[in-house]
Structure formats: C-alpha cells, structure tokens
Design a protein around this motif. Structure first.
Motif, PDB file in Angstrom:
ATOM      1  N   ALA A  77       0.827  -1.197   0.000  1.00 40.66           N
ATOM      2  CA  ALA A  77       0.000   0.000   0.000  1.00 40.66           C
ATOM      3  C   ALA A  77       0.863   1.250   0.000  1.00 40.66           C
ATOM      4  O   ALA A  77       0.602   2.204  -0.746  1.00 40.66           O
ATOM      5  CB  ALA A  77      -0.927  -0.007   1.207  1.00 40.66           C
ATOM      6  N   TYR A  78       1.933   1.244   0.816  1.00 44.10           N
ATOM      7  CA  TYR A  78       2.782   2.436   0.843  1.00 44.10           C
ATOM      8  C   TYR A  78       3.492   2.639  -0.478  1.00 44.10           C
ATOM      9  O   TYR A  78       3.620   3.756  -0.965  1.00 44.10           O
ATOM     10  CB  TYR A  78       3.786   2.334   1.996  1.00 44.10           C
ATOM     11  CG  TYR A  78       3.123   2.466   3.345  1.00 44.10           C
ATOM     12  CD1 TYR A  78       2.175   3.470   3.555  1.00 44.10           C
ATOM     13  CD2 TYR A  78       3.408   1.597   4.391  1.00 44.10           C
ATOM     14  CE1 TYR A  78       1.536   3.599   4.773  1.00 44.10           C
ATOM     15  CE2 TYR A  78       2.781   1.730   5.618  1.00 44.10           C
ATOM     16  CZ  TYR A  78       1.842   2.723   5.807  1.00 44.10           C
ATOM     17  OH  TYR A  78       1.214   2.857   6.999  1.00 44.10           O
ATOM     18  N   ILE A  79       3.951   1.530  -1.076  1.00 40.33           N
ATOM     19  CA  ILE A  79       4.633   1.662  -2.370  1.00 40.33           C
ATOM     20  C   ILE A  79       3.678   2.240  -3.413  1.00 40.33           C
ATOM     21  O   ILE A  79       4.028   3.101  -4.209  1.00 40.33           O
ATOM     22  CB  ILE A  79       5.183   0.301  -2.846  1.00 40.33           C
ATOM     23  CG1 ILE A  79       6.271  -0.171  -1.892  1.00 40.33           C
ATOM     24  CG2 ILE A  79       5.733   0.399  -4.267  1.00 40.33           C
ATOM     25  CD1 ILE A  79       6.679  -1.613  -2.117  1.00 40.33           C
ATOM     26  N   LEU A  80       2.424   1.766  -3.383  1.00 39.27           N
ATOM     27  CA  LEU A  80       1.461   2.193  -4.395  1.00 39.27           C
ATOM     28  C   LEU A  80       1.049   3.648  -4.230  1.00 39.27           C
ATOM     29  O   LEU A  80       0.826   4.361  -5.202  1.00 39.27           O
ATOM     30  CB  LEU A  80       0.216   1.307  -4.345  1.00 39.27           C
ATOM     31  CG  LEU A  80       0.400  -0.145  -4.747  1.00 39.27           C
ATOM     32  CD1 LEU A  80      -0.887  -0.921  -4.559  1.00 39.27           C
ATOM     33  CD2 LEU A  80       0.841  -0.234  -6.192  1.00 39.27           C
ATOM     34  N   THR A  81       0.917   4.081  -2.961  1.00 37.15           N
ATOM     35  CA  THR A  81       0.408   5.439  -2.766  1.00 37.15           C
ATOM     36  C   THR A  81       1.516   6.481  -2.726  1.00 37.15           C
ATOM     37  O   THR A  81       1.258   7.657  -2.948  1.00 37.15           O
ATOM     38  CB  THR A  81      -0.398   5.542  -1.460  1.00 37.15           C
ATOM     39  OG1 THR A  81       0.346   4.891  -0.432  1.00 37.15           O
ATOM     40  CG2 THR A  81      -1.759   4.922  -1.594  1.00 37.15           C
ATOM     41  N   PRO A  84       4.109   7.564  -4.615  1.00 37.14           N
ATOM     42  CA  PRO A  84       4.371   8.555  -5.667  1.00 37.14           C
ATOM     43  C   PRO A  84       3.317   9.662  -5.699  1.00 37.14           C
ATOM     44  O   PRO A  84       3.661  10.843  -5.764  1.00 37.14           O
ATOM     45  CB  PRO A  84       4.305   7.723  -6.959  1.00 37.14           C
ATOM     46  CG  PRO A  84       4.408   6.323  -6.560  1.00 37.14           C
ATOM     47  CD  PRO A  84       3.996   6.203  -5.140  1.00 37.14           C
ATOM     48  N   ALA A  85       2.044   9.267  -5.622  1.00 40.43           N
ATOM     49  CA  ALA A  85       0.973  10.259  -5.661  1.00 40.43           C
ATOM     50  C   ALA A  85       1.064  11.180  -4.459  1.00 40.43           C
ATOM     51  O   ALA A  85       0.947  12.406  -4.586  1.00 40.43           O
ATOM     52  CB  ALA A  85      -0.381   9.564  -5.710  1.00 40.43           C
ATOM     53  N   VAL A  86       1.292  10.577  -3.296  1.00 41.95           N
ATOM     54  CA  VAL A  86       1.332  11.394  -2.073  1.00 41.95           C
ATOM     55  C   VAL A  86       2.476  12.394  -2.132  1.00 41.95           C
ATOM     56  O   VAL A  86       2.304  13.583  -1.839  1.00 41.95           O
ATOM     57  CB  VAL A  86       1.461  10.482  -0.837  1.00 41.95           C
ATOM     58  CG1 VAL A  86       1.759  11.300   0.405  1.00 41.95           C
ATOM     59  CG2 VAL A  86       0.183   9.691  -0.637  1.00 41.95           C
ATOM     60  N   LEU A 138       3.968  13.689  -4.742  1.00 40.63           N
ATOM     61  CA  LEU A 138       3.714  14.743  -5.723  1.00 40.63           C
ATOM     62  C   LEU A 138       2.713  15.757  -5.179  1.00 40.63           C
ATOM     63  O   LEU A 138       2.950  16.969  -5.219  1.00 40.63           O
ATOM     64  CB  LEU A 138       3.189  14.118  -7.021  1.00 40.63           C
ATOM     65  CG  LEU A 138       3.012  15.114  -8.159  1.00 40.63           C
ATOM     66  CD1 LEU A 138       4.363  15.641  -8.600  1.00 40.63           C
ATOM     67  CD2 LEU A 138       2.304  14.486  -9.330  1.00 40.63           C
ATOM     68  N   PHE A 190      -0.011   7.550 -11.781  1.00 41.83           N
ATOM     69  CA  PHE A 190       0.076   7.760 -10.333  1.00 41.83           C
ATOM     70  C   PHE A 190      -1.222   7.360  -9.644  1.00 41.83           C
ATOM     71  O   PHE A 190      -1.204   6.867  -8.527  1.00 41.83           O
ATOM     72  CB  PHE A 190       0.367   9.241 -10.029  1.00 41.83           C
ATOM     73  CG  PHE A 190       1.803   9.631 -10.200  1.00 41.83           C
ATOM     74  CD1 PHE A 190       2.462   9.415 -11.397  1.00 41.83           C
ATOM     75  CD2 PHE A 190       2.490  10.236  -9.165  1.00 41.83           C
ATOM     76  CE1 PHE A 190       3.778   9.782 -11.565  1.00 41.83           C
ATOM     77  CE2 PHE A 190       3.820  10.608  -9.323  1.00 41.83           C
ATOM     78  CZ  PHE A 190       4.455  10.372 -10.522  1.00 41.83           C
ATOM     79  N   PRO A 207      -2.525   3.041  -9.163  1.00 40.43           N
ATOM     80  CA  PRO A 207      -2.037   2.294  -7.996  1.00 40.43           C
ATOM     81  C   PRO A 207      -2.533   2.880  -6.677  1.00 40.43           C
ATOM     82  O   PRO A 207      -2.962   2.134  -5.793  1.00 40.43           O
ATOM     83  CB  PRO A 207      -0.513   2.442  -8.087  1.00 40.43           C
ATOM     84  CG  PRO A 207      -0.226   2.963  -9.428  1.00 40.43           C
ATOM     85  CD  PRO A 207      -1.448   3.569  -9.988  1.00 40.43           C
ATOM     86  N   ALA A 208      -2.503   4.217  -6.566  1.00 39.72           N
ATOM     87  CA  ALA A 208      -2.922   4.841  -5.311  1.00 39.72           C
ATOM     88  C   ALA A 208      -4.390   4.540  -5.033  1.00 39.72           C
ATOM     89  O   ALA A 208      -4.764   4.194  -3.911  1.00 39.72           O
ATOM     90  CB  ALA A 208      -2.689   6.338  -5.361  1.00 39.72           C
ATOM     91  N   ALA A 218      -4.815   1.013  -3.845  1.00 37.01           N
ATOM     92  CA  ALA A 218      -4.422   0.851  -2.436  1.00 37.01           C
ATOM     93  C   ALA A 218      -5.513   1.374  -1.517  1.00 37.01           C
ATOM     94  O   ALA A 218      -5.889   0.728  -0.538  1.00 37.01           O
ATOM     95  CB  ALA A 218      -3.110   1.571  -2.178  1.00 37.01           C
ATOM     96  N   LEU A 222      -6.554  -2.132   0.033  1.00 36.06           N
ATOM     97  CA  LEU A 222      -5.593  -2.577   1.038  1.00 36.06           C
ATOM     98  C   LEU A 222      -5.828  -1.886   2.372  1.00 36.06           C
ATOM     99  O   LEU A 222      -6.368  -0.786   2.444  1.00 36.06           O
ATOM    100  CB  LEU A 222      -4.170  -2.298   0.538  1.00 36.06           C
ATOM    101  CG  LEU A 222      -3.833  -2.901  -0.822  1.00 36.06           C
ATOM    102  CD1 LEU A 222      -2.452  -2.485  -1.256  1.00 36.06           C
ATOM    103  CD2 LEU A 222      -3.931  -4.421  -0.771  1.00 36.06           C
ATOM    104  N   LEU A 256      -4.659  14.970  -9.601  1.00 29.92           N
ATOM    105  CA  LEU A 256      -4.526  13.668  -8.920  1.00 29.92           C
ATOM    106  C   LEU A 256      -5.618  13.398  -7.879  1.00 29.92           C
ATOM    107  O   LEU A 256      -6.212  12.308  -7.897  1.00 29.92           O
ATOM    108  CB  LEU A 256      -3.155  13.559  -8.268  1.00 29.92           C
ATOM    109  CG  LEU A 256      -2.154  12.641  -8.965  1.00 29.92           C
ATOM    110  CD1 LEU A 256      -0.845  12.646  -8.224  1.00 29.92           C
ATOM    111  CD2 LEU A 256      -2.684  11.224  -9.071  1.00 29.92           C
TER     112      LEU A 256
END
Lengths: 419, 397
Positions: free
Chosen positions: A13-17, A19-21, A23, B208, B211-212, B215, B219, B271
């Motif tokens: 979950a951390y890996i996925l979020t 990049p967006a977070v 930015l 971006f 995936p976010a 999650a 998850l 985003l």
C-alpha cells in the motif's frame, strides 16, 4: 503467517500510494506552508531570481598571427541588487593550446583554465581577456572554440531562505489596502454568483426532468458553458458586451431601447430608480456575476438533476391522488428532497467562487469595482511585483475560507441534529 | 372560473408567442435585416386573437388545417402588410406560428374547467419558455463566436449587426482569420503544446492515480482514512493560493516556461479527483477475482494490470477524458508560468493575442473557436462517460 501477510499488504500500500502522495504534498501542501513563510517577508519579484555569474565568450583572431588567438570573456553579475561570493571560473581548450598571458587569479593545467574571481558586487562587470598560441603551429578552429562554454559558479544569499521576518505585509493588507471594500466585493461576487447559479440550476434541472423531444440534446447544451475553456468564453462575452461595437449594445440601439451605449464591463456604478427610489447598482460587478452564473449553473444543474431522477415516483403519484397542483408538488415534494444537494452545492460553489480568478481577470482585469481577493493576489504579486504582499493576501483568503468552512459545518451539523 | 382561466391561458400563450418571435427577430437582425422594432403590440393582439379563436373553434376544424390557417393569416398580416421582409424571414415566422399553434392545440375550452388548470398551463409554458430561453442564452455566445470568426474587420465596422456569412466567396477568404492565426500567430505550434501538455497530464495522472486508488480501495494500511479524507480536502484547496509559492520555486528551479513545469502542476492538481473517482469504481469490482489471483501468486502489479485495469476501462476513460479537459482548459497556471511565446498553450496564446489592442476581433474569435471545438467535440461524443465523471468528481473550477 497472517501477520506477515498484513505486513506485506501494508508495504504494498505504501509503495502504491507513495508517488501520488509525494507529488501532491510537494506541489499543493508544501506551497501552502511556503506561502505562510513568504507572507512574513519583504520580497519583491526581482529578488527571487537567484543571482548568477555569467560570461559571454568572444573569440577574436589576431591579424598577421594565425597561430594566436585572443579570447574575451564579458563577465557580469546577473543581479542588480545582490552580491555573489567566491566566483570560480573554468573553461576547456584543445590539446595544442598554450597560454600566453596568465592572469594572477588563474591557473592553466591540463588544458583547463581555472580562475578564482572572489566576490562580485551587484551589477559587477569585467572584460577578462586571455591570449593563446598553438604549440604545433596549426590553424585555429574558431567555431569549435566558441562552442565550448565556460562554467561559472558562485555563492549568493537566497532572500527566501534568510530569517528576516516582518508583519508589514499583513499590516498593509488589513489596513491600507481598502480591505473592507475588497472583502465586500469578494463577498457580493461569491454570494450572488453562488445563489444565482443554484437558482438557475434548480430551474433547468426541473425543466430537463420532464419529458420532451430533444431532452438529451438539451442536457448536453446546458453543460456547454461549463466545459468550454474560460478564455474563449470570456472574450466572446467581452465582444458581445463591448460598448463601441458590441452586439448587445448595437441590438439595443437598433431597437431604440437605449439611446447611448452602456459600458457593462467598464462602468462602476449605474443609477437606477425604481418606484421613486434612486439607488446605485454596481454595474461591472453585476455583469461579472452574471457571467459567473452563466458559466457555473450547469454544475448545480447536473447535481440537482441527478437527485431529481432519484426521487421515487410514488411520491408524485400519491400527490396526484391527493389532487396536488404542480406548484404544490414542487414546493412540498421536490424542494425538500433536494435541500441536501443544495447545501453541498452551496458550500462547494461558495469556496470555488471565493477563489475564482480567471473569470474576473479575463473580463475586467479587476477594474471598475470588480477587484476581488484573488485578483488582488495577482495584482500585488505580479503587477506591483510585491510577492510578500501577494502571499499575505492569499493567507487571508485561506483563513477566511477555513472560517467559512468551520461555521458552515457547525450550522449544518446543528440542522442535522434538529432533524 | 372558466373565464378567468381562459384569460390567463390566452395571456400566457401570447407572451410565449411574443418571446418566440422576438428571438427570431433578433436572429434575423443579426443576419443584416433592418428590423427596428419588435412590434410587440401587434403580436400581442394577434397572439390573443389566435388563442381565443383556437379555443372558440375547438375541434370543428382538423388541428393541422387550423394551424396552417392561423399561421398563414399571421404571416400575411405581420410580414406582408406591416414589414416587407425577405421570404426566409416569413418562412421562419410561419414555422414558429405552426409550432405555437400545435403547442396550444392540446388545451381545449372544456379542459380549462379542470382543477389546477391554470397552474398546469403555467407550468407547461414555463417549461417550454425555459427550454428555449436557456438554449438561446447558452448557444448565442457560441454562435456569435463562430460567426464573428468568419467576418472581416471592415464588414463589422460598416454594419455591426450583419453577421451573415457569404458562402459564395473563396474558401481562402472565408477562412482568412484561421489562416492568419495559424500562419502569423503560430497557432499550430500552440495546438501541439496544448495537446502534449493535456495528453501528458492524462498519462502521468493515470500512472500515479491507478495504484494509489487501488491501495485506498482495497488494502488495509495505517493512515488510510486520513489519506482518503485529505484527498477531498486538498481537492477543495484554491489554486490561487498556490500560485505565488509555486512561481517563486519554479523560477528558482528554472521550471518556468517549460512543459515539464506545467505537467507537474497539472498532474498534482488533478490527482486528488482522479484518485477519488477511481477508488469509488475499484470498490465496486468483486473481491473474489483478486482473491483467485492471489492464489495464483500474482503480484500487486499483476493484479492491477491484469484484473483491475481491464475491468475498469469505463471509469478510467472517464477520468482520462475529464483530466484532459481540465488540462486543456487550464488558464491560471499557464498565465503565471509561461511568458515566452515559444512555450504558450492555446489558452495563454489567446490571452496574449488579446493583450494587443490592435488584434482584430475575428482573429481572437477564430482562436477561441480553435480552443473550444476539441473540448466540445470530446464532450458531445463521450458525454455518457463524462457526465458520470462530472457528477462523481465535478470538474474543478
């Protein structure tokens, strides 16, 4: 086993979020804090450019001596206000080059000319010249020589990073800047724009909710002003409303409804008398609000229409059995069903209209009594080039918005409790 | 009661007729006809007479004949006797009258006796009036934008009300403004830049956001609720507040006047909406599919690319279209960050064009048409996707 599964899930979950977070935080949240920082500083537009040491390289051949070449560097400090410290210089030369005169500040080793120029005050200029000779007597390729760019480095203070703070900006914003007028204009613009767009939204949604030929087409047409680019719409309106040869004024003159053209976007006040009461209407502001309503009622329309279509038909059928009139049905069934949507819309539109910049900027540029707070941010920051002031105004906007949201939710919460 | 209803019906329908004819007159005036008055009194009398005659005659004549007779009489009196105007104008009036008499034909003298009949009539006519009024108010500026771009400066100075387009002229003359903005004002280049920026924003945002959003939707992790609420709060945050700090930072990093700079800012601002819209959709995908995939030892990358993305093509395309539109229409940041004409986007280029008071208005309008058309085209063509997106996230602005 379960524990590790949960752990990997967390990691994923951390890996996925991430990049967006990262930015969003760096482009949206960080600037908000940067704004607070800047608003307590005296910074002008010209201060934010980092001073750079620059060199313009000019290659000159020396007459009668084809194996020699003179190279002139026009050195300068790009800043008019700031000093650069410890300027270092480096330039590369072809293998066959030998230096003729070496400046005491420089050294020449391995085809590299290195110099330490020390400190350059603001506006510093110097013509720095070196002469080279080829040691094998070959001809010199001037173009190649010119294409090698010298490297310069230096240290300078960044005005943004020092810790000199002042309250001057806020003092100016709140006491010198016609703050009350600014606030009132913003409030009128926001409030009437919001209310107007919601009223039009209710009317159009009610309309489209009935069955008629071309209904889907109507629905897309109603959304046109909302999806088209602001720039195009604002200039079209400006042309329509132009006092000299705009279509609206020409039409009104043609039908003899008015005798002299009205400058709808350029006149601050217009005197109106209704039933013997004379009062002044803020004309340009009203026009800008009209544009705002025209452009944003589609959002209200869309939300309310979606809600209307979800109202159970049985309610209306029951009302028909009771012999309710169309207006009774509207006020007693439809309106109560859409109040929740309206209160959300009111908040969203209020916040966005409060921050609306483009529309007013393109229509009037903030002239003739249409200067709202966001316009003031731009004017302070870029027209008067006082970045600190601009930041202070935007901080005021954020504070006002947070206050609005706080009270609105409190009020809303109370009403929900009562029901 | 019936008399009162009769009077109200006639008045309401007459006002509706006056409105219809006035709009037609405005449109005709803009084609260069010299119409100097709406002749409201005459239309009022005619409208009243027609409504009353309609009620009086009732079913004695077939409705279609009745409509034709009324329309012909009106056109003859109004068009031929009072104002001598071209055939096409009178044909339009005839069609309006035909439409009008058809609309009133469902109200009969007997029907007016019914309960609430005035309110029903008022409601019906208000709806009709609303449809026409809003269509006119919305489409009129778009129409003017388009026709102005085909006129010349001189023609507009001679008669500012003549927007008729002469289709007889050479294509090169007709589209002159378009040729000029593409040749002398480099609009071709700006279209390319705008397209790169918008498409680039869409791609990066999706890379971006998917995936976010996955999650957030699926998850369990610490800070999940915080993340999903902050997405909405950030979405509400005003762009104008970001402008000054971003301007200073971008100036110092040398990102101003660059496509990269715009891409970063546009992606960051779109985003939150994209994540919000996508996670809503991802939640609706049945979990069993993924559980089966986990048993097959598919990694999260495999799950996203092989299961989630193929199943949510509608939602992803809706987000894509919608981010495209935001990026294409964006003005504030392009105004702040771009001051070199070589890196303008379309919106910024038009604003730059208007800064020169000498720029003829038809060029400005041609530019506006160029920037508006793609968006309207996308909107009309993909409306189904977009409307669901609009209601879910609502385009920022």
């Amino acid at each position: 086993m379960n524990d590790t599964l949960a752990n990997t899930e967390k990691k994923t979950a951390y890996i996925l979020t991430l990049p967006a977070v990262i930015l969003v935080f760096s482009i949206i949240l960080f600037p908000i804090f940067a704004n607070i920082w800047i608003s307590f500083k005296e910074v002008e537009l010209k201060d934010i450019r980092i001073p750079e040491p620059r060199a313009k390289k000019i290659v000159k051949s020396i007459s009668d001596e084809p194996t020699k070449i003179k190279i002139l560097y026009k050195l300068r400090n790009s800043s008019l206000i700031q000093e650069i410290r410890d300027v270092s210089f480096q330039d590369n030369f072809p293998k066959t080059f030998e230096i003729e005169n070496l400046d005491p500040r420089c050294s020449y080793k391995k085809q590299k000319l290195k110099c330490e120029f020390g400190n350059w005050p603001a506006k510093y200029r110097e013509n720095f010249q070196v002469v080279f000779k080829t040691n094998d007597g070959s001809k010199i390729d001037k173009k190649n020589l010119k294409s090698i760019k010298p490297k310069l480095e230096g240290k300078s203070d960044n005005i943004l990073l020092n810790t000199n703070f002042t309250l001057k900006n806020f003092k100016k914003v709140l006491f010198e800047n016609e703050f009350v007028d600014l606030l009132l204009t913003t409030f009128y613009y926001t409030f009437f724009g919001t209310v107007g767009s919601i009223i039009f939204g209710i009317l159009t949604a009610q309309m489209v909710n009935q069955k008629f030929y071309g209904r889907t087409f109507m629905r897309s047409v109603l959304l046109f002003p909302y999806v088209a680019p602001v720039v195009a719409l604002a200039y079209t309106w400006e042309l329509l409303l132009d006092p000299n040869s705009g279509t609206l004024n020409s039409l009104l003159l043609n039908y003899q409804i008015i005798e002299t053209p009205i400058n709808l976007l350029g006149q601050k006040y217009i005197e109106i008398s209704i039933l013997g009461f004379d009062f002044k209407l803020r004309l340009a502001l009203t026009t800008v609000i009209m544009f705002e309503i025209w452009r944003y009622f589609p959002l209200a329309f869309l939300f309310i229409l979606a809600r209307l279509q979800a109202i159970p038909k049985e309610l209306y059928e029951a009302a028909d059995v009771d012999g309710a009139s169309p207006f009774q049905k509207f006020f007693n069934i439809t309106l109560p069903q859409i109040t929740a949507v309206i209160s959300i819309l009111f908040m969203i539109r209020f916040i966005w209209n409060f921050n609306k910049f483009e529309d007013v900027f393109l229509l009037t540029g903030g002239a003739s009594g249409t200067r709202t707070l966001p316009i003031n941010v731009y004017q302070q920051g870029f027209a008067i080039s006082d970045i600190g002031m601009g930041s202070a105004v935007s901080i005021v906007i954020v504070v006002l918005l947070l206050m609005f949201m706080f009270f609105y939710f409190k009020l809303l919460g109370k009403r929900v409790d009562e029901n | 009661m019936r008399i009162k209803n009769t009077i109200l019906f006639s008045l309401i329908s007459t006002f509706f007729l006056i409105f219809l004819i006035s709009i037609w007159k405005i449109l005709a005036t803009l084609q260069g006809l010299s119409i100097n008055s709406f002749n409201i009194e005459i239309i009022f009398i005619f409208g009243l007479l027609i409504s009353l005659a309609h009620l009086g005659i009732g079913d004695r004549i077939k409705p279609i004949y009745k409509s034709i007779i009324f329309s012909s009489i009106f056109v003859f009196c109004d068009g031929y006797l009072i104002q001598k105007l071209p055939i096409w104008y009178n044909l339009g009036v005839f069609l309006i009258l035909y439409f009008f008499t058809n609309k009133i034909s469902k109200y009969t003298f007997i029907g007016l006796k019914e309960e609430h009949s005035t309110q029903v009539i008022l409601f019906d006519f208000l709806t009709l009036f609303g449809i026409l009024f809003f269509s006119f108010v919305i489409l009129f500026p778009f129409y003017m934008m388009l026709v102005t771009s085909f006129k010349t400066q001189i023609a507009l100075l001679v008669n500012p009300l003549d927007f008729s387009i002469n289709f007889g002229q050479d294509i090169k003359d007709l589209f002159k403004s378009y040729f000029v903005i593409f040749k002398s004002y480099k609009f071709g280049k700006y279209i390319v830049i705008s397209t790169i920026v918008s498409v680039g924003t869409v791609i990066i945002t999706l890379l971006f956001a998917i995936p976010a959003a996955y999650a957030v939707a699926r998850l369990n992790f610490f800070g999940k609720t915080f993340l999903s609420t902050s997405i909405l709060i950030i979405y509400m945050f005003p762009a104008i507040v970001l402008v000054i700090p971003l301007y200073t930072i971008f100036s110092q990093l040398g990102l101003r006047n660059s496509i990269e700079g715009l891409l970063i800012v546009y992606t960051a601002t779109t985003l939150p909406v994209a994540i919000y819209m996508l996670q809503g959709y991802f939640k609706s995908i049945p979990k069993e599919l993924e559980e089966a995939a986990i048993l097959d030892k598919l990694s999260w990358f495999g799950i996203i690319t092989k299961i989630i993305i193929p199943l949510s093509i509608p939602a992803i395309s809706s987000v894509a279209l919608y981010v495209f539109m935001i990026a294409w229409n964006e003005f504030l940041f392009s105004l702040m960050f771009l001051d070199n004409p070589n890196s303008f986007t379309l919106s910024r280029a038009i604003q730059y064009l208007s800064g020169d008071a000498e720029t003829p208005r038809q060029y400005l309008m041609a530019g506006s048409v160029v920037v508006t058309l793609p968006v309207l085209f996308i909107f009309v063509y993909f409306e189904k996707y977009l409307v669901s997106g609009l209601t879910a996230g609502s385009v920022k602005g």
